[in-house]
Enzyme design. Structure first.
Site, PDB file in Angstrom:
ATOM      1  CE  LYS A 187      42.776  33.104  35.323  1.00 47.03           C
ATOM      2  NZ  LYS A 187      42.755  31.661  35.595  1.00 47.03           N
ATOM      3  CG  ASP A 246      41.652  32.294  41.120  1.00 46.24           C
ATOM      4  OD1 ASP A 246      41.100  32.979  42.002  1.00 46.24           O
ATOM      5  OD2 ASP A 246      42.512  31.441  41.383  1.00 46.24           O
TER       6      ASP A 246
END
Length: 260
Positions: free
Chosen positions: A151, A169
């Site tokens: 991420k 997220d």
């Protein structure tokens, strides 16, 4: 005159034809039609023409550090801690010179700050020793850095280097499943599906649109459907309104003063 004898197939010299069936590539099915997905992201583009991430940074290095620190913390909380830190350490070498103990003092208001301080020093060391003090521009190299996962790498590739990525997220993971845009059991699964269902020409800004939509409208505790510009398109069983909010451009984002 006798008729010519036919050759049996067993003795034929012609090579036998082999039929090769190619496997079809697996397609990702969506509850939204292509036209609906196009309209969904068109509206997001009108609402926020130039969406931005809300972590304060001045260069690729400070962005890497800020995103790594944001795990299990709010952007507003990270910004408060890093404003002073980045004034004295905005390069890997300066961060190393500062040292772990002082880094800890700067970020002690952030959750898991002790372990994060170790990672900041370790990733700074690797950047200096392995990458010549320069933040790499590939995902494979970025995830080598301590404290940097997929991420974080995707955020850096997008915000620092202009690559179209999907940084999944908690907001994006929730929305992708809640509205059934790209449901998946893991962030990687959601990322893969979103990369396929988001219209290509909207892909660069898509992860910011979805994050901001999740942060300010499709909230975790209660989705504010009355403020949603895609309420009529949304397929969430939780939605409370079918009438979309007026489609108007929102005021420019003020980075560093966002309310989580």
């Amino acid at each position: 005159m006798s008729s010519p004898k036919l050759k049996s197939s067993a003795t034929s010299s012609q090579p036998e034809k082999i039929i090769v069936r190619r496997k079809k590539k697996a397609t990702v099915r969506s509850v939204y039609s292509e036209a609906e997905r196009e309209e969904m992201f068109r509206r997001f583009s009108v609402q926020r023409p130039e969406p931005k991430g809300e972590l304060e940074h001045s260069n690729p290095f400070t962005l890497v550090v800020a995103v790594a620190l944001s795990a299990q913390a709010t952007d507003a909380g990270v910004n408060k801690a890093t404003r002073a830190l980045f004034k004295v350490a905005d390069t890997p070498q300066k961060m190393l010179d500062l040292g772990e103990e002082k880094v800890r003092d700067y970020i002690k208001t952030i959750g898991l700050y002790r372990n994060k301080a170790k990672n900041v020093i370790a990733l700074s060391r690797m950047l200096v020793d392995v990458f010549g003090g320069v933040v790499p521009q590939t995902r494979d190299e970025l995830v080598m850095l301590p404290g940097v996962g997929r991420k974080t790498a995707n955020v850096v590739l997008s915000m620092a280097f202009g690559q179209a990525t999907m940084a999944v997220d908690t907001h994006i993971f929730r929305i992708a499943n809640r509205i059934k845009l790209a449901p998946g059991k893991t962030p990687d699964e959601v990322e893969e599906r979103l990369m396929k269902v988001v219209p290509k020409h909207y892909l660069y800004h898509a992860h910011h649109w979805l994050i901001l939509h999740g942060r300010y409208t499709c909230k975790a505790r209660r989705a504010e459907c009355e403020h949603c510009v895609i309420a009529d398109l949304c397929r969430s069983p939780e939605k409370s309104c079918d009438i979309p909010a007026p489609l108007v451009e929102l005021p420019p984002q003020v980075i560093g003063e966002a309310v989580e």
